[in-house]
Write a protein that holds these residues in place. Structure first.
Motif, PDB file in Angstrom:
ATOM      1  N   MET A 223      -9.227   2.523 -12.846  1.00 50.01           N
ATOM      2  CA  MET A 223      -8.605   2.231 -11.558  1.00 50.01           C
ATOM      3  C   MET A 223      -7.101   2.087 -11.745  1.00 50.01           C
ATOM      4  O   MET A 223      -6.635   1.521 -12.731  1.00 50.01           O
ATOM      5  CB  MET A 223      -9.186   0.937 -10.968  1.00 50.01           C
ATOM      6  N   SER A 224      -6.314   2.610 -10.806  1.00 52.48           N
ATOM      7  CA  SER A 224      -4.864   2.493 -10.866  1.00 52.48           C
ATOM      8  C   SER A 224      -4.281   2.601  -9.470  1.00 52.48           C
ATOM      9  O   SER A 224      -4.899   3.152  -8.553  1.00 52.48           O
ATOM     10  CB  SER A 224      -4.264   3.577 -11.767  1.00 52.48           C
ATOM     11  N   LEU A 225      -3.080   2.058  -9.322  1.00 50.42           N
ATOM     12  CA  LEU A 225      -2.332   2.182  -8.079  1.00 50.42           C
ATOM     13  C   LEU A 225      -1.114   3.051  -8.350  1.00 50.42           C
ATOM     14  O   LEU A 225      -0.352   2.787  -9.287  1.00 50.42           O
ATOM     15  CB  LEU A 225      -1.906   0.807  -7.567  1.00 50.42           C
ATOM     16  N   LEU A 226      -0.936   4.091  -7.553  1.00 54.35           N
ATOM     17  CA  LEU A 226       0.231   4.961  -7.677  1.00 54.35           C
ATOM     18  C   LEU A 226       1.291   4.513  -6.681  1.00 54.35           C
ATOM     19  O   LEU A 226       1.027   4.409  -5.485  1.00 54.35           O
ATOM     20  CB  LEU A 226      -0.152   6.414  -7.395  1.00 54.35           C
TER      21      LEU A 226
ATOM     22  N   PRO B  91      -4.084  -8.353 -10.988  1.00 57.37           N
ATOM     23  CA  PRO B  91      -3.093  -8.113 -12.046  1.00 57.37           C
ATOM     24  C   PRO B  91      -3.573  -7.168 -13.135  1.00 57.37           C
ATOM     25  O   PRO B  91      -2.760  -6.629 -13.891  1.00 57.37           O
ATOM     26  CB  PRO B  91      -2.837  -9.522 -12.606  1.00 57.37           C
ATOM     27  N   GLU B  92      -4.888  -6.976 -13.225  1.00 60.09           N
ATOM     28  CA  GLU B  92      -5.420  -6.106 -14.284  1.00 60.09           C
ATOM     29  C   GLU B  92      -5.322  -4.623 -13.950  1.00 60.09           C
ATOM     30  O   GLU B  92      -5.512  -3.769 -14.823  1.00 60.09           O
ATOM     31  CB  GLU B  92      -6.891  -6.473 -14.556  1.00 60.09           C
ATOM     32  N   VAL B  93      -5.000  -4.295 -12.699  1.00 66.20           N
ATOM     33  CA  VAL B  93      -4.946  -2.890 -12.292  1.00 66.20           C
ATOM     34  C   VAL B  93      -3.563  -2.329 -12.601  1.00 66.20           C
ATOM     35  O   VAL B  93      -2.546  -2.841 -12.114  1.00 66.20           O
ATOM     36  CB  VAL B  93      -5.244  -2.733 -10.791  1.00 66.20           C
TER      37      VAL B  93
ATOM     38  N   VAL C  71       2.014  16.295 -11.401  1.00 65.37           N
ATOM     39  CA  VAL C  71       2.261  15.619 -10.127  1.00 65.37           C
ATOM     40  C   VAL C  71       0.977  15.578  -9.290  1.00 65.37           C
ATOM     41  O   VAL C  71       0.629  14.543  -8.703  1.00 65.37           O
ATOM     42  CB  VAL C  71       3.398  16.321  -9.362  1.00 65.37           C
ATOM     43  N   ALA C  72       0.277  16.695  -9.242  1.00 71.18           N
ATOM     44  CA  ALA C  72      -0.982  16.736  -8.493  1.00 71.18           C
ATOM     45  C   ALA C  72      -2.018  15.800  -9.112  1.00 71.18           C
ATOM     46  O   ALA C  72      -2.748  15.092  -8.393  1.00 71.18           O
ATOM     47  CB  ALA C  72      -1.515  18.163  -8.449  1.00 71.18           C
ATOM     48  N   ALA C  73      -2.075  15.761 -10.432  1.00 73.19           N
ATOM     49  CA  ALA C  73      -3.049  14.913 -11.118  1.00 73.19           C
ATOM     50  C   ALA C  73      -2.790  13.431 -10.854  1.00 73.19           C
ATOM     51  O   ALA C  73      -3.733  12.642 -10.709  1.00 73.19           O
ATOM     52  CB  ALA C  73      -3.024  15.188 -12.618  1.00 73.19           C
ATOM     53  N   GLU C  74      -1.506  13.035 -10.764  1.00 72.42           N
ATOM     54  CA  GLU C  74      -1.192  11.641 -10.456  1.00 72.42           C
ATOM     55  C   GLU C  74      -1.826  11.224  -9.134  1.00 72.42           C
ATOM     56  O   GLU C  74      -2.363  10.118  -9.009  1.00 72.42           O
ATOM     57  CB  GLU C  74       0.322  11.454 -10.360  1.00 72.42           C
ATOM     58  N   LEU C  75      -1.746  12.114  -8.167  1.00 71.23           N
ATOM     59  CA  LEU C  75      -2.321  11.813  -6.850  1.00 71.23           C
ATOM     60  C   LEU C  75      -3.844  11.780  -6.907  1.00 71.23           C
ATOM     61  O   LEU C  75      -4.487  10.868  -6.376  1.00 71.23           O
ATOM     62  CB  LEU C  75      -1.851  12.850  -5.832  1.00 71.23           C
ATOM     63  N   GLN C  76      -4.438  12.757  -7.551  1.00 73.87           N
ATOM     64  CA  GLN C  76      -5.894  12.841  -7.616  1.00 73.87           C
ATOM     65  C   GLN C  76      -6.497  11.681  -8.394  1.00 73.87           C
ATOM     66  O   GLN C  76      -7.600  11.223  -8.079  1.00 73.87           O
ATOM     67  CB  GLN C  76      -6.317  14.160  -8.243  1.00 73.87           C
ATOM     68  N   GLN C  77      -5.802  11.195  -9.404  1.00 72.52           N
ATOM     69  CA  GLN C  77      -6.334  10.131 -10.256  1.00 72.52           C
ATOM     70  C   GLN C  77      -6.091   8.727  -9.696  1.00 72.52           C
ATOM     71  O   GLN C  77      -6.667   7.759 -10.193  1.00 72.52           O
ATOM     72  CB  GLN C  77      -5.716  10.250 -11.648  1.00 72.52           C
ATOM     73  N   ALA C  78      -5.262   8.623  -8.683  1.00 73.16           N
ATOM     74  CA  ALA C  78      -4.947   7.300  -8.126  1.00 73.16           C
ATOM     75  C   ALA C  78      -6.139   6.735  -7.358  1.00 73.16           C
ATOM     76  O   ALA C  78      -6.756   7.432  -6.552  1.00 73.16           O
ATOM     77  CB  ALA C  78      -3.738   7.404  -7.212  1.00 73.16           C
ATOM     78  N   SER C  79      -6.429   5.481  -7.593  1.00 72.30           N
ATOM     79  CA  SER C  79      -7.476   4.795  -6.829  1.00 72.30           C
ATOM     80  C   SER C  79      -6.945   4.328  -5.490  1.00 72.30           C
ATOM     81  O   SER C  79      -7.696   4.139  -4.534  1.00 72.30           O
ATOM     82  CB  SER C  79      -7.996   3.589  -7.621  1.00 72.30           C
ATOM     83  N   MET C  80      -5.618   4.108  -5.431  1.00 71.39           N
ATOM     84  CA  MET C  80      -4.927   3.723  -4.210  1.00 71.39           C
ATOM     85  C   MET C  80      -3.460   4.083  -4.393  1.00 71.39           C
ATOM     86  O   MET C  80      -3.012   4.309  -5.519  1.00 71.39           O
ATOM     87  CB  MET C  80      -5.096   2.233  -3.907  1.00 71.39           C
TER      88      MET C  80
ATOM     89  N   THR D  69      -4.968  -6.145   1.682  1.00 71.48           N
ATOM     90  CA  THR D  69      -6.110  -5.294   2.029  1.00 71.48           C
ATOM     91  C   THR D  69      -6.412  -4.310   0.894  1.00 71.48           C
ATOM     92  O   THR D  69      -7.587  -4.083   0.570  1.00 71.48           O
ATOM     93  CB  THR D  69      -5.818  -4.523   3.333  1.00 71.48           C
ATOM     94  N   LEU D  70      -5.375  -3.757   0.307  1.00 72.35           N
ATOM     95  CA  LEU D  70      -5.583  -2.874  -0.851  1.00 72.35           C
ATOM     96  C   LEU D  70      -6.301  -3.623  -1.973  1.00 72.35           C
ATOM     97  O   LEU D  70      -7.222  -3.097  -2.608  1.00 72.35           O
ATOM     98  CB  LEU D  70      -4.242  -2.335  -1.373  1.00 72.35           C
ATOM     99  N   ALA D  71      -5.846  -4.825  -2.234  1.00 72.97           N
ATOM    100  CA  ALA D  71      -6.456  -5.628  -3.307  1.00 72.97           C
ATOM    101  C   ALA D  71      -7.926  -5.908  -3.018  1.00 72.97           C
ATOM    102  O   ALA D  71      -8.774  -5.841  -3.923  1.00 72.97           O
ATOM    103  CB  ALA D  71      -5.677  -6.936  -3.490  1.00 72.97           C
ATOM    104  N   ALA D  72      -8.236  -6.226  -1.769  1.00 76.02           N
ATOM    105  CA  ALA D  72      -9.628  -6.504  -1.404  1.00 76.02           C
ATOM    106  C   ALA D  72     -10.490  -5.265  -1.573  1.00 76.02           C
ATOM    107  O   ALA D  72     -11.644  -5.350  -2.013  1.00 76.02           O
ATOM    108  CB  ALA D  72      -9.688  -7.000   0.043  1.00 76.02           C
ATOM    109  N   ARG D  73      -9.935  -4.107  -1.249  1.00 73.60           N
ATOM    110  CA  ARG D  73     -10.699  -2.885  -1.378  1.00 73.60           C
ATOM    111  C   ARG D  73     -10.879  -2.467  -2.841  1.00 73.60           C
ATOM    112  O   ARG D  73     -11.788  -1.716  -3.171  1.00 73.60           O
ATOM    113  CB  ARG D  73     -10.014  -1.763  -0.591  1.00 73.60           C
ATOM    114  N   ALA D  74      -9.995  -2.979  -3.693  1.00 68.82           N
ATOM    115  CA  ALA D  74     -10.103  -2.654  -5.119  1.00 68.82           C
ATOM    116  C   ALA D  74     -11.078  -3.578  -5.845  1.00 68.82           C
ATOM    117  O   ALA D  74     -11.408  -3.347  -7.004  1.00 68.82           O
ATOM    118  CB  ALA D  74      -8.726  -2.756  -5.777  1.00 68.82           C
TER     119      ALA D  74
END
Length: 212
Positions: free
Chosen positions: A1-4, A33-35, A80-89, A206-211
């Protein structure tokens, strides 16, 4: 899981869009904090303007005939495309400049589109917060109504083309306090800033709750 997180401001520490994105990300990190947060700052480190042309041209050129520049462009576009595809949020701070999208953000979008097979929805279902700011006012009844050619364009790309699950956080009148001609709107601008910061904090939570 990661945030871009992607920023496009050229204003450095004076950036209103980056400041709002900080609120979103800080709220998220405080809860999760672990993400890891993956960062790309297009204003400080813009993608070269010729990458898009190189990636597109290279895509139509047999591999054995590609120039070194085309090969490098294809690699960058893929990253650049992979960064977007791999992002969890994602948190995207993309301000309005001169009534439209930042040139750095437009290049990033073009390169990302070139970096994946046509029709790939790079943010399919990804919870995404778009933070966008405008120096003046562009709402109904204002002299600049209809002049914001940034926000709707970004919605088209992020939602209709890339499939993002989008939340938009907006702030107007960021030039109040900078441009003396706007001093009469100080109180209104202060209220807009407060509302935008509250919306940003809610978006981060909200992002944190969804993660979770």
């Amino acid at each position: 899981m990661s945030l871009l997180r992607v920023d496009a401001s050229i204003q450095g520490p004076m950036s209103a869009s980056s400041a709002l994105a900080d609120v979103v990300v800080d709220e998220f990190v405080a809860a999760r904090p672990e993400v890891p947060v993956v960062r790309r700052h297009l204003g400080r480190e813009p993608l070269p303007a010729d990458v898009w042309a190189g990636a597109v041209g290279g895509g139509f050129t047999p591999e054995e005939n590609r120039s070194p520049a085309q090969r490098e462009a294809i690699v960058v576009a893929g990253q650049v495309a992979a960064e977007l595809q791999q992002a969890s949020m994602a948190v995207l701070a993309l301000p309005l400049y001169n009534f439209g999208i930042s040139q750095h953000a437009k290049t990033w979008i073009d390169v990302a589109l070139a970096g994946a097979p046509q029709g790939t929805r790079l943010l399919e279902g990804t919870p995404t917060v778009l933070v966008t700011t405008r120096g003046g006012a562009y709402g109904p009844g204002t002299p600049r109504e209809g002049w914001d050619h940034n926000t709707d364009f970004l919605r088209r790309i992020l939602v209709d083309i890339w499939g993002a699950d989008l939340t938009v956080v907006e702030r107007e009148f960021t030039l109040v306090g900078v441009n003396p001609a706007l001093d009469e709107f100080t109180e209104m601008a202060s209220m807009m800033r407060k509302a935008a910061e509250e919306a940003a904090a809610t978006a981060g939570a909200t992002l944190a709750a969804r993660a979770a």
